[in-house]
Design an enzyme around this catalytic site. Structure first.
Site, short mmCIF file in Angstrom:
data_model
loop_
_atom_site.label_atom_id
_atom_site.label_comp_id
_atom_site.label_asym_id
_atom_site.label_seq_id
_atom_site.Cartn_x
_atom_site.Cartn_y
_atom_site.Cartn_z
N GLY A 10 7.25 20.92 17.38
CA GLY A 10 8.02 20.20 18.39
C GLY A 10 8.83 21.17 19.24
O GLY A 10 9.20 22.24 18.77
N ASP A 138 16.68 20.38 13.93
CA ASP A 138 17.12 19.79 12.66
C ASP A 138 18.00 20.74 11.83
O ASP A 138 18.69 20.30 10.92
CB ASP A 138 15.91 19.38 11.80
CG ASP A 138 14.98 18.43 12.52
OD1 ASP A 138 15.43 17.76 13.46
OD2 ASP A 138 13.79 18.36 12.14
N HIS A 281 14.30 11.27 21.60
CA HIS A 281 13.94 12.57 22.17
C HIS A 281 14.94 13.08 23.21
O HIS A 281 14.79 14.21 23.68
CB HIS A 281 12.52 12.52 22.72
CG HIS A 281 11.50 12.46 21.62
ND1 HIS A 281 11.22 11.29 20.95
CD2 HIS A 281 10.76 13.43 21.03
CE1 HIS A 281 10.33 11.54 20.01
NE2 HIS A 281 10.03 12.82 20.03
N GLN A 283 17.58 14.02 22.37
CA GLN A 283 18.17 15.15 21.62
C GLN A 283 17.33 16.42 21.70
O GLN A 283 17.77 17.50 21.37
CB GLN A 283 18.32 14.76 20.13
CG GLN A 283 19.32 13.68 19.90
CD GLN A 283 19.06 12.93 18.60
OE1 GLN A 283 19.70 13.17 17.60
NE2 GLN A 283 18.11 12.01 18.62
N ARG A 284 16.08 16.25 22.08
CA ARG A 284 15.19 17.42 22.13
C ARG A 284 15.05 18.00 23.53
O ARG A 284 14.61 19.14 23.70
CB ARG A 284 13.81 17.02 21.61
CG ARG A 284 13.70 16.85 20.12
CD ARG A 284 12.74 17.87 19.53
NE ARG A 284 11.42 17.76 20.08
CZ ARG A 284 10.41 17.08 19.54
NH1 ARG A 284 10.60 16.46 18.40
NH2 ARG A 284 9.24 17.03 20.10
O1 F6P Z 1 11.72 18.15 13.75
C1 F6P Z 1 12.26 17.87 15.00
C2 F6P Z 1 12.16 16.41 15.31
O2 F6P Z 1 12.76 16.18 16.56
C3 F6P Z 1 12.75 15.49 14.25
O3 F6P Z 1 14.16 15.47 14.28
C4 F6P Z 1 12.06 14.20 14.58
O4 F6P Z 1 11.96 13.33 13.48
C5 F6P Z 1 10.69 14.68 14.98
O5 F6P Z 1 10.81 16.01 15.40
C6 F6P Z 1 10.04 13.86 16.06
O6 F6P Z 1 8.75 14.35 16.25
P1 F6P Z 1 7.79 13.85 17.40
O7 F6P Z 1 8.27 14.47 18.68
O8 F6P Z 1 6.46 14.36 16.99
O9 F6P Z 1 7.89 12.36 17.44
#
Ligand code: F6P
Length: 357
Positions: A10, A138, A281, A283-284
């Protein structure tokens, strides 16, 4: 010397800062950098890569995501989680190595989380000149006190809580915020404390929603009519943990949804109007914080140093304000989760945060 870099798994804020650091440090040494697109997939025939020069990295420090692309699926299998790794097929390893050899790559920097580093370890054991750089929002990797991306994710949680706070107050509601982190509660704990949550539910601390409801009733009785609740996505409810399970392995593969369940139950238990919000997402994505940019650049520079020293099979790590390195195998054998007796949990308890236990 020619080196390669790829991102795998990810994405997370700060990946481009690592690329910036690697390209900058390698250029100073007179080296050439190849970036492989879409993780390990870029190594497969016919090979998908580009030469990265300093002018190609101008302006990327502030960008979320990764200019190289990434994937958490594909031919280089690795199973995320504590249960181990499913090996990458020999033929795939051979083809990938062929690409490295054809390009004359003397070191391959793999920027990844738990699963990708397990793959990197396997490739190292097969003779690849691999260097690992830890990455995950994480913050659950052993052998590094912090990963870049975590601070940005926590900042997003805090921003979310600040916003929820005002609307919760206006309506005298309970507001439940579900946050990421898989089996680890770091984002929930740090974000919850920094954002003023009054209840934080973690995968590491078994909780009882009845006790949370009592806590909220007491707040109500004392004139505090709104409550912010942070729920880590990996918490387990006795009868319904809302996690997608891999049928073959029994692994918990996908998280999400538990915040809604917790909100419905708290509403039923307290009689108070309750709403749930899942940050997901958000958060990402987005720009990395200054801390994550600095950490990313430092990790990138250290990875190039390791390449210079021939430190293959090692992973960059952050310990006590220093960037160092450890064998990759030390980093991936188990996840680093929140210590229920640790200082941060004590801090939460000391300021009256309810952990539901
Ligand atoms: O490991 C990072 C993370 O953002 C987790 O916190 C979350 O559960 C997962 O990846 C989500 O993954 P994907 O983007 O594949 O849905």
């Amino acid at each position: 010397m020619r080196i390669g870099i790829l991102n795998s798994g990810g994405d997370c804020p700060g990946l481009n800062a690592v690329i910036h650091g690697v390209v900058g440090a390698a250029t100073e040494l007179g080296w050439e950098v190849f970036g492989f697109r879409d993780g390990f997939e870029g190594l497969l025939s016919p090979g998908d890569s580009l030469v990265l020069r300093p002018q190609d990295t101008i302006g990327i420090l502030k960008l979320g995501g990764t200019i190289l692309g990434t994937t958490n699926k594909g031919h280089f299998a690795s199973r995320i989680g504590a249960s181990g790794v499913s090996d990458t097929p020999t033929e795939v390893i051979r083809k990938g190595k062929q690409t490295l050899d054809d390009l004359g790559i003397g070191a391959l920097i793999v920027v990844g989380g738990d699963g990708s580093l397990k793959t990197a370890l396997q490739l190292y054991r097969q003779g690849w000149p691999v260097i690992g750089v830890p990455k995950t929002i994480d913050n659950d990797l052993q052998a590094t006190a912090m990963t870049f991306g975590f601070d940005s994710a926590v900042s997003t949680v805090v921003d979310g809580l600040d916003r929820l706070h005002t609307t919760a107050e206006s309506h005298k509601r309970i507001l439940v915020l579900e946050v990421m982190g898989r089996q680890a509660g770091w984002i929930a704990l740090w974000g919850g404390i920094a954002g003023g949550a009054k209840v934080i539910l973690l995968p590491e601390i078994p909780f009882d929603l009845g006790k949370v409801a009592d806590f909220i009733r007491q707040r109500d009785a004392s004139g505090l009519h709104s409550t912010l609740v942070v729920v880590a996505e990996g918490v387990r409810l006795p009868d319904d943990d809302m996690v997608t399970i891999d049928e073959k392995t029994g692994d918990r593969v996908r998280f999400g949804g538990v915040g809604d369940v917790v909100a419905n139950r708290l509403q039923a238990l307290t009689g108070k109007e309750t709403r749930a919000c899942t940050l997901g997402h958000l958060q990402r994505g987005g720009a990395p914080t200054a801390l994550d940019r600095i950490l990313g650049v430092r990790f990138g520079v250290k990875a190039v140093k390791l390449a210079e020293e021939g430190g293959f099979g090692r992973m960059v790590s952050y310990q006590s304000y220093h960037v160092d390195s450890v064998p990759i195998e030390e980093a991936v054998h188990q996840l680093r989760t929140v210590d229920p007796a640790g200082e941060m949990v004590q801090v939460a308890r000391s300021i009256g945060i309810c952990l539901g236990d």
